[in-house]
Design a protein around this motif. Sequence first.
Motif, PDB file in Angstrom:
ATOM      1  N   THR A  30       0.909  -1.096   0.211  1.00 58.13           N
ATOM      2  CA  THR A  30      -0.031  -0.143   0.145  1.00 58.13           C
ATOM      3  C   THR A  30       0.849   1.335  -0.247  1.00 58.13           C
ATOM      4  OG1 THR A  30      -1.879  -1.373   0.965  1.00 58.13           O
ATOM      5  CG2 THR A  30      -1.545   1.099   1.412  1.00 58.13           C
ATOM      6  N   HIS A  31       2.073   0.969   0.864  1.00 61.16           N
ATOM      7  CA  HIS A  31       3.046   2.236   1.041  1.00 61.16           C
ATOM      8  C   HIS A  31       3.691   2.628  -0.459  1.00 61.16           C
ATOM      9  CE1 HIS A  31       6.813   4.186   1.427  1.00 61.16           C
ATOM     10  NE2 HIS A  31       6.230   4.768   2.286  1.00 61.16           N
ATOM     11  N   ASP A  32       4.114   1.584  -1.034  1.00 58.01           N
ATOM     12  CA  ASP A  32       4.838   1.608  -2.314  1.00 58.01           C
ATOM     13  C   ASP A  32       3.903   2.127  -3.423  1.00 58.01           C
ATOM     14  OD1 ASP A  32       6.893   0.545  -0.672  1.00 58.01           O
ATOM     15  OD2 ASP A  32       6.947  -1.493  -1.822  1.00 58.01           O
ATOM     16  N   LEU A  33       2.686   2.013  -3.303  1.00 66.84           N
ATOM     17  CA  LEU A  33       1.682   2.545  -4.317  1.00 66.84           C
ATOM     18  C   LEU A  33       1.066   3.844  -3.967  1.00 66.84           C
ATOM     19  CD1 LEU A  33      -0.598  -0.890  -4.834  1.00 66.84           C
ATOM     20  CD2 LEU A  33       1.078   0.238  -6.420  1.00 66.84           C
ATOM     21  N   GLY A  34       1.961   4.414  -2.890  1.00 68.05           N
ATOM     22  CA  GLY A  34       1.229   5.668  -2.456  1.00 68.05           C
ATOM     23  C   GLY A  34       0.171   5.929  -1.641  1.00 68.05           C
ATOM     24  N   PRO A 102       3.025 -16.376  -6.173  1.00 65.78           N
ATOM     25  CA  PRO A 102       4.517 -16.273  -7.039  1.00 65.78           C
ATOM     26  C   PRO A 102       4.628 -14.943  -7.066  1.00 65.78           C
ATOM     27  CG  PRO A 102       3.300 -18.014  -8.199  1.00 65.78           C
ATOM     28  CD  PRO A 102       2.202 -17.497  -7.227  1.00 65.78           C
ATOM     29  N   ARG A 103       3.786 -14.097  -7.612  1.00 70.86           N
ATOM     30  CA  ARG A 103       3.892 -12.648  -7.639  1.00 70.86           C
ATOM     31  C   ARG A 103       4.436 -11.929  -6.422  1.00 70.86           C
ATOM     32  NH1 ARG A 103      -1.015  -9.980  -9.943  1.00 70.86           N
ATOM     33  NH2 ARG A 103       0.412  -8.123  -9.933  1.00 70.86           N
ATOM     34  N   VAL A 104       3.989 -12.177  -5.170  1.00 71.23           N
ATOM     35  CA  VAL A 104       4.345 -11.797  -3.863  1.00 71.23           C
ATOM     36  C   VAL A 104       5.685 -12.201  -3.730  1.00 71.23           C
ATOM     37  CG1 VAL A 104       3.762 -11.944  -1.538  1.00 71.23           C
ATOM     38  CG2 VAL A 104       1.899 -11.549  -2.937  1.00 71.23           C
ATOM     39  N   ILE A 105       6.083 -13.414  -3.718  1.00 65.56           N
ATOM     40  CA  ILE A 105       7.394 -13.745  -3.680  1.00 65.56           C
ATOM     41  C   ILE A 105       8.455 -12.953  -4.400  1.00 65.56           C
ATOM     42  CG2 ILE A 105       9.203 -15.544  -3.814  1.00 65.56           C
ATOM     43  CD1 ILE A 105       7.353 -16.342  -1.467  1.00 65.56           C
ATOM     44  N   ARG A 106       8.219 -12.823  -5.536  1.00 63.24           N
ATOM     45  CA  ARG A 106       9.067 -12.061  -6.701  1.00 63.24           C
ATOM     46  C   ARG A 106       8.987 -10.449  -6.099  1.00 63.24           C
ATOM     47  NH1 ARG A 106       6.119 -13.014 -10.642  1.00 63.24           N
ATOM     48  NH2 ARG A 106       7.000 -15.166 -10.955  1.00 63.24           N
ATOM     49  N   TYR A 107       8.032 -10.050  -5.794  1.00 59.40           N
ATOM     50  CA  TYR A 107       7.860  -8.626  -5.078  1.00 59.40           C
ATOM     51  C   TYR A 107       8.773  -8.279  -4.043  1.00 59.40           C
ATOM     52  CZ  TYR A 107       6.155  -4.390  -3.472  1.00 59.40           C
ATOM     53  OH  TYR A 107       6.025  -2.885  -2.959  1.00 59.40           O
ATOM     54  N   GLN A 108       8.731  -9.406  -3.154  1.00 61.71           N
ATOM     55  CA  GLN A 108       9.366  -9.465  -1.681  1.00 61.71           C
ATOM     56  C   GLN A 108      10.968  -9.234  -2.128  1.00 61.71           C
ATOM     57  OE1 GLN A 108       8.033 -12.275   0.896  1.00 61.71           O
ATOM     58  NE2 GLN A 108       6.177 -10.999   1.715  1.00 61.71           N
ATOM     59  N   GLU A 109      11.129 -10.096  -3.212  1.00 65.19           N
ATOM     60  CA  GLU A 109      12.785 -10.286  -3.489  1.00 65.19           C
ATOM     61  C   GLU A 109      13.116  -9.090  -4.363  1.00 65.19           C
ATOM     62  OE1 GLU A 109      13.820 -15.085  -3.960  1.00 65.19           O
ATOM     63  OE2 GLU A 109      13.043 -13.948  -5.628  1.00 65.19           O
ATOM     64  N   GLU A 110      12.496  -8.573  -5.190  1.00 67.79           N
ATOM     65  CA  GLU A 110      12.738  -7.267  -5.797  1.00 67.79           C
ATOM     66  C   GLU A 110      12.683  -6.191  -5.261  1.00 67.79           C
ATOM     67  OE1 GLU A 110      10.622  -7.955  -9.525  1.00 67.79           O
ATOM     68  OE2 GLU A 110      11.591  -9.466 -10.009  1.00 67.79           O
ATOM     69  N   ARG A 111      11.635  -5.897  -4.395  1.00 67.74           N
ATOM     70  CA  ARG A 111      11.461  -4.556  -3.718  1.00 67.74           C
ATOM     71  C   ARG A 111      11.771  -4.517  -2.429  1.00 67.74           C
ATOM     72  NH1 ARG A 111      10.814  -0.259  -6.399  1.00 67.74           N
ATOM     73  NH2 ARG A 111       9.109   0.528  -5.172  1.00 67.74           N
ATOM     74  N   MET A 112      11.667  -5.602  -1.754  1.00 67.99           N
ATOM     75  CA  MET A 112      11.783  -5.528  -0.250  1.00 67.99           C
ATOM     76  C   MET A 112      13.130  -6.245   0.185  1.00 67.99           C
ATOM     77  SD  MET A 112       7.777  -6.684   0.717  1.00 67.99           S
ATOM     78  CE  MET A 112       7.898  -6.875   2.320  1.00 67.99           C
ATOM     79  N   GLY A 113      13.749  -6.818  -0.565  1.00 65.12           N
ATOM     80  CA  GLY A 113      15.188  -7.339  -0.304  1.00 65.12           C
ATOM     81  C   GLY A 113      15.022  -8.698   0.299  1.00 65.12           C
TER      82      GLY A 113
END
Length: 171
Positions: A30-34, A102-113
């Motif tokens: 939510t934060h990342d989307l503004g 799978p999108r959540v896993i990818r997001y956590q890797e790419e955007r959250m470290g």
Amino acid sequence: MAKAPARWDMEADMVVVGSGSGALCSAIRTHDLGGKAIVVERASKVGGGTAYSGGSVWVPNNPPMAKLGIKDSREDALAYLTAISGGKHDLEVLEAYIDHGPRVIRYQEERMGVRWSVERGMADYYPEGPGGKAEGRFTSPHLFDAKLLGEWGPKVRISPHSPFAYTDAEA
């Protein structure tokens, strides 16, 4: 945690109840989307049920599986979840989990470290069932230096089942 304010006059785009990984990921997204998210937690520490599981999650067709060449598909995951639910499922919910996990896993890797690994040798609960897998769907986050949490370190719940940090591969 802070005491509840005498008067609630906060506004937010999302109110997140609880502080497990799914809840906190929703707040971060939510934060990342503004938007503005408020996290409401009744416990004195954050982490929710995720703290008890050590952060492991079951996600079919996840990116770490693909990196290891472990084959999975939407169809296999749907067959598996449909079979183990014994007919007591909501098809839309199953499909959403299969499609977005799978999108959540990818997001956590790419955007959250957050770095994820497959729990090698950890089978589905019923691997012999329709769409079941011998390994790959159980994933765990990599360990990290808790000092990076700064002042939040003491506010994080530690699993009573495993108070020492290790991965399942090290157990």
